[in-house]
Each structure stands twice: as C-alpha cells, then as structure tokens.
Write a protein that holds these residues in place. Structure first.
Motif, PDB file in Angstrom:
ATOM      1  N   SER A  12     -12.112 -30.867  40.334  1.00 32.38           N
ATOM      2  CA  SER A  12     -10.137 -30.546  40.407  1.00 32.38           C
ATOM      3  C   SER A  12     -10.248 -29.028  41.315  1.00 32.38           C
ATOM      4  N   GLY A  13     -11.145 -28.254  41.416  1.00 29.76           N
ATOM      5  CA  GLY A  13     -10.953 -26.816  42.025  1.00 29.76           C
ATOM      6  C   GLY A  13     -12.409 -25.958  41.288  1.00 29.76           C
TER       7      GLY A  13
ATOM      8  N   HIS B 283      -4.699 -33.832  45.447  1.00 38.78           N
ATOM      9  CA  HIS B 283      -3.620 -32.542  46.316  1.00 38.78           C
ATOM     10  C   HIS B 283      -2.571 -32.361  46.660  1.00 38.78           C
ATOM     11  N   SER B 284      -1.929 -33.433  45.718  1.00 40.80           N
ATOM     12  CA  SER B 284       0.117 -33.172  46.129  1.00 40.80           C
ATOM     13  C   SER B 284       0.336 -32.366  45.077  1.00 40.80           C
TER      14      SER B 284
ATOM     15  N   GLU C 280      -0.570 -28.924  42.895  1.00 48.60           N
ATOM     16  CA  GLU C 280      -1.028 -26.962  42.759  1.00 48.60           C
ATOM     17  C   GLU C 280      -2.512 -27.200  42.308  1.00 48.60           C
TER      18      GLU C 280
ATOM     19  N   ARG D  99      -5.369 -28.735  44.338  1.00 48.07           N
ATOM     20  CA  ARG D  99      -5.125 -28.453  45.761  1.00 48.07           C
ATOM     21  C   ARG D  99      -6.419 -28.532  46.157  1.00 48.07           C
ATOM     22  N   ASP D 100      -7.676 -28.402  45.701  1.00 47.93           N
ATOM     23  CA  ASP D 100      -8.893 -28.219  46.066  1.00 47.93           C
ATOM     24  C   ASP D 100      -9.355 -28.958  45.637  1.00 47.93           C
TER      25      ASP D 100
END
Lengths: 347, 347
Positions: B181-182, B301-302, B304, B307-308
C-alpha cells in the motif's frame, strides 16, 4: 537408527528470553512453537492468524480485560498463569455471562527463564481447561532487562450473557441480602507474606479459582440474583462500597459473620491491614432478594468454592452510599474504601 | 462568587502516577475520573462494570489482542496511544472484520507524569473516534519505579466479519498478485532514529494509521481479495514469508517496485538494516487474483493511506515457502525472515 536433526531450533540455544524472541522473526516463531503452542494449541490458535474468527451462540456479548502484574509470579497456591485465566473468567461470569474465549498478551523481560515461562503457560492451559474456556489469540512482546519485572500477562475475555440474567450493581434495594462465598483475604495475604518472608507464610495459600461453574448453577436456581462481584483489588470493602454507591443504598454488615482464616487474621494484624481491604481471587459477593437467599446459599454450599458461603449483611435505605459494620464489640464503624497504598502488585 | 471545593480530589495532590493509583481504592477512582473518563467516556465505560455488555450485529466475530511497549512512548508522527488503537483496529480489518469495540489495559510505572498519561489517553480517544471504534472496557495496574518502562498498553478488539469475505494467508495460488500500500520502514525508522538521536530524525515520521476505512472500500469493490496483512514486526519480509509458508507457494518480488523514502533508505543503510525487515504501522500487503489487481489498486489510490500502492510481485509454484527478490541489479536473492534482534520495542 536415530537421525540427528540437520538444523536444531535456534531456541534450543537459549535458556532465557532474548530480545529477538519478541521481534517477529525466526526466534519469535521458535518461542511460539517451543513454549506456547505445545500447551495452548487449539484449532483457533493453530492458524496463527492476526485474529481469531469465532461463531458465538446467540445473546448479548460480554467483553472484559485485565492485566496481571503480580509479584512474585509464583506464590503459595498458584502463579500468574492461572490467576490471569481465572480473574478474567470471573469478570465475565459475575456479569451473568458464560465465559467462552480468552486472548493472552505477554510482556516478557529479557533474561526470564524459559522453563519458568513454560510452567506459567502450562498453568494457564490447565486453568482454561478447568474453566471451559479457550485461549484463541495472543501476542508476545519482549522488553530489555530491567524494563519490566519478569513478565506481565493481559487476558481479555468474551462470553455470552445468559438469557434472563440481569445483573447490575445498580439493582440493590432495601432488604436485599448480601452473601459472601467464603473466607476473605487469602490471596492478598498469601502474596504479602510470601513477599515479606514471614514465618507463617507456608500456611496461607491463595484462593485463586474460577467461579463460573458455581455461578452458572446459582443462576440456574435463582435467575433473579441482583448483582455479583468478585472482590479482588480493594477487597470486600471496595466491592461493598461500589455496590452501595452504584445503587444509592446503604449496606450494613456484621463483623462476626465474616469468615477470616486464623492465619490470615494474624498476618493482617501483624502488618496492620484490614482483612476487608485485602484482595481475593476466588471469592464472590452476591446481592439477592432476602426471600431467595437461602436457595442461593444451598447451591453455593454444594460447591467447593462456596462451601463457607454465608450471609454477611443486608441493604438499608439509611446512609445511602455508605457501608457500616456492626463490630464484634457491638459498636458500628464505617467501612471506607482503602486509600490504596497498602497492597501493590497483588494481582 | 466562586465556591472553593470543600474536598479537593486526592489526585490533585499528585503530578505523577502513585502506587496507590493502581490499588483499587480512592486514588484508583480519582485516576479514572480525572485522567481516563474525560477523554474515553461513553455509555459502556460510564457504567464502570467489570465487563461491557454488547449487542453485536450478526456474523462471525473476530477477536484479537496486542500489547504495545514502544520506546520512546512519544515519537515523530505519533505516540503509544494512537499506535495501540490503530494496531488492533488493523489486526481486525485485515481479517475482513469491521472493527467495533476495543478494551484497554494499562500497566503504569510509578512516577510517570500524569500529564503525559493524559496526552496518551487523549490520543487513544482521537484514534478510536477516527477509526469508528469504541473503547468499552479497561483496566489499570501500577508497578513500582523501575519495574516497567513508563507504560505498556494492551488493547484487544472485537469486530464482525463481513458477509462473503474469506481472507486467509492460505489462499494464495499461482498468478496471485501482491500489492503493497505504500512506502516501507517509516514507522520502525522513525522510532530507531529518534532513539539513536540521529541528525535526520526530524524528517522520518511514523506511518501509524487505521486502515479499516480503506480496507472496507477495497472489499466492497473486490470481495474476492485473497489475503491481507499489515506488515508490522518483522516488516514486509516477515509478512511475505508467512504468506508463502501458509499457502505453500513461492513469492517473487521486484526490488525496484518497492517504495522506500530516501531518508528511510539512508537511515537503513547507516544502521545496516534491510528496509524490508523494518516495522510498519499503517501499511498493507494484499494478495489478490491478477485479474482483480487493477480494481483494488484504483480503490487504494483514492485513499491517503493507499496513495502509493503498487504491485510488488506475484505468486509462483516454484520454490514453495520461499520469497525471492529480483534486485535492482538483475540478480535474485532470498528474502528470509529476520533472525530478530535488530529492532526491539518498535511497537
């Protein structure tokens, strides 16, 4: 022919808890497989998921938590292991719930003996089996030497509340009878005297026990029991005060009816502690309509844990929020909450 | 006219945690009323019963526990307070459950500043509100100075598993895509660098966050997600190894796809730590059929917190139980579990 293992488990190299046992890597797995799972394994825990998935029977759910920090971790009559199971089982049962599932969260001090940890885990497994509950999820953290005292255990518990049970410390009213299930102060004084190294220590043992079996039988016989509490920290004094304040009633008890073992009374006198302020871990205070009291007592007397159960007092509309005791000398005195500093790390 | 209180609360006399705050008497009540209840009060906790009584929506129940012992208790990007809420919320959410209720068990060190305790309790209350969960039952113990390090918090959590969700780390199969997720390592390196007092500490902040909102949206879009895990202790490496072993499959990841912040990478190099071994507290590893991966990514992606999000690898039938990484230089190396000693007390 015996084949030597190619790769001995890394935990075999250690006799004590290492920081790495808590870091989520190979040694964490080894600790789980060597110390915890042999005793606690069950279909829920075996999955090693981040959460247990449970099918609960219908009914309202009771949820409770308690951290156990008792010192010493082994004491006359038990250990932090069974204490951590029985205490949480009792917190569910006194709410009218059938205890079903427990979690177990360990904080371990680096250097704690693995063989002692295993003994404690084993005693948790035995206590859970006796009480009919399953430890379904857990967590282990390790902190550095000197950053905790040996080990702390948190257990949380889930139960399902019996149909028809309506137990609340706000239910007491004039005429309610108060029953105590047995002698007071055994647990706290077992801890205190073992810690202080007093000569009579060997005769005082903790009353640590799961009460859910007896409580279920009591509610089968008298579903209308008004309230139950296990008088742990703060002792019977704190429990009675909570009941009096929550229900907005007065409570009167008779000193001569309160069972105290001779050796516990002696230790209390020596240390200047009121037995009513001392923690118990296998006792029950019950509030029930006077008309039902005899029937509840009869059930309690049929259990080892309630053999010495006795009516210790009743509820009055006088002095709401206060607990008053008629002493052995016929005088009356207020039984207040302890301020709190007397008995640290008793549970 | 201001009327002076006749009887100031005993806690007013103390700026730090006293042994008596944990003994079940007057000071325990004062601590509850002054520090805990102003921030945490709700209809369940207000009853001050030994257990919360809950009406759960229909469905299987998820139950989890975690003890939090992070040091320092305040770190860049958060504190032990929100960590203890978000961590347990995430452990429920990754099982496909809607997190509903938490317990909170505190072990406090004598002498800990009450004002710091209150800040931590407040951050728990805020985190719970954000995540949509309620802290319904609790417990506080106090241990002597030097017998724990400031405070430890256990939270246990209950949630109800979504209809149709069937998440398990045994679900992976050839072709499954793996999404991260990031960025990795933010939490662990925020702790490490603040503890070591390194000069770049101010730029690294913890990713501590509740993921249940994003996870619910992901499962709304793709109910067939195979597995989710939050890569905390042991990092992404431990999570991927767990998935590979549990499903009996191999996992291949590409180093170039794994997002690592420059300052985290720099700190890891300086300290000789693999970012894949570092704990995260607001990240997610997702296993999903390749055909569904784009849709899951779009939802992530929608948010916070996602996002990555990026696909970092996939599942193969080769090398079952092993995680292999194609490095930036085109070579392949095995990503093993950390042995465990690198990052103690990160969570």
């Amino acid at each position: 022919m015996t084949i030597a293992p190619l790769c001995p488990s890394p935990i075999m190299q250690h006799e004590t808890v290492q920081m790495a046992h808590g870091a989520g890597g190979r040694l964490s797995q080894a600790l789980m497989q060597r110390v915890f799972m042999p005793h606690l394994h069950n279909p829920f825990l075996d999955l090693l998921d981040d959460q247990a998935k449970l099918d609960l029977p219908p009914g309202r759910v009771a949820f409770t938590t308690d951290s156990y920090v008792v010192s010493p971790v082994f004491f006359p009559g038990g250990s932090i292991g069974e204490l951590s199971v029985n205490g949480t089982v009792n917190d569910l049962a006194v709410g009218g719930a059938r205890p079903l599932y427990l979690s177990a969260g360990f904080v371990l001090e680096e250097g704690f003996l693995l063989v002692e940890l295993e003994t404690i885990v084993q005693s948790m497994a035995e206590a859970a089996r006796k009480a009919g509950v399953v430890i379904v999820t857990g967590d282990t953290k390790v902190v550095g030497k000197g950053q905790c005292d040996k080990l702390f255990i948190n257990t949380s518990g889930i139960g399902v509340i019996r149909e028809g049970a309506n137990l609340s410390c706000r239910n007491l009213q004039q005429g309610t009878s108060l029953i105590l299930s047995g002698t007071v102060g055994d647990h706290g004084m077992a801890i205190m005297t073992s810690r202080e190294g007093l000569s009579f220590q060997s005769r005082i043992t903790s009353d640590c026990a799961a009460l859910n079996g007896m409580i279920a039988a009591m509610l089968d016989a008298v579903p209308a029991i008004q309230a139950m509490r296990d008088p742990t920290r703060g002792g019977v004094a704190a429990t009675l005060n909570e009941l009096a304040v929550s229900s907005g009633v007065g409570i009167e008890i008779n000193e001569t009816t309160i069972p105290v073992k001779a050796e516990v009374r002696g230790a209390c006198e020596l240390l200047g502690i009121d037995p009513l302020h001392v923690a118990n871990e296998g006792k029950l205070v019950v509030a029930v309509a006077a008309a039902d009291a005899a029937q509840v007592l009869e059930v309690m007397h049929s259990f080892e844990e309630g053999r010495d159960a006795v009516i210790i007092g009743s509820v009055t509309n006088e002095h709401p929020g206060m607990v008053v005791m008629r002493t052995a000398f016929g005088s009356r005195r207020i039984i207040d909450l302890p301020l709190g500093e007397q008995l640290p790390r008793i549970c």
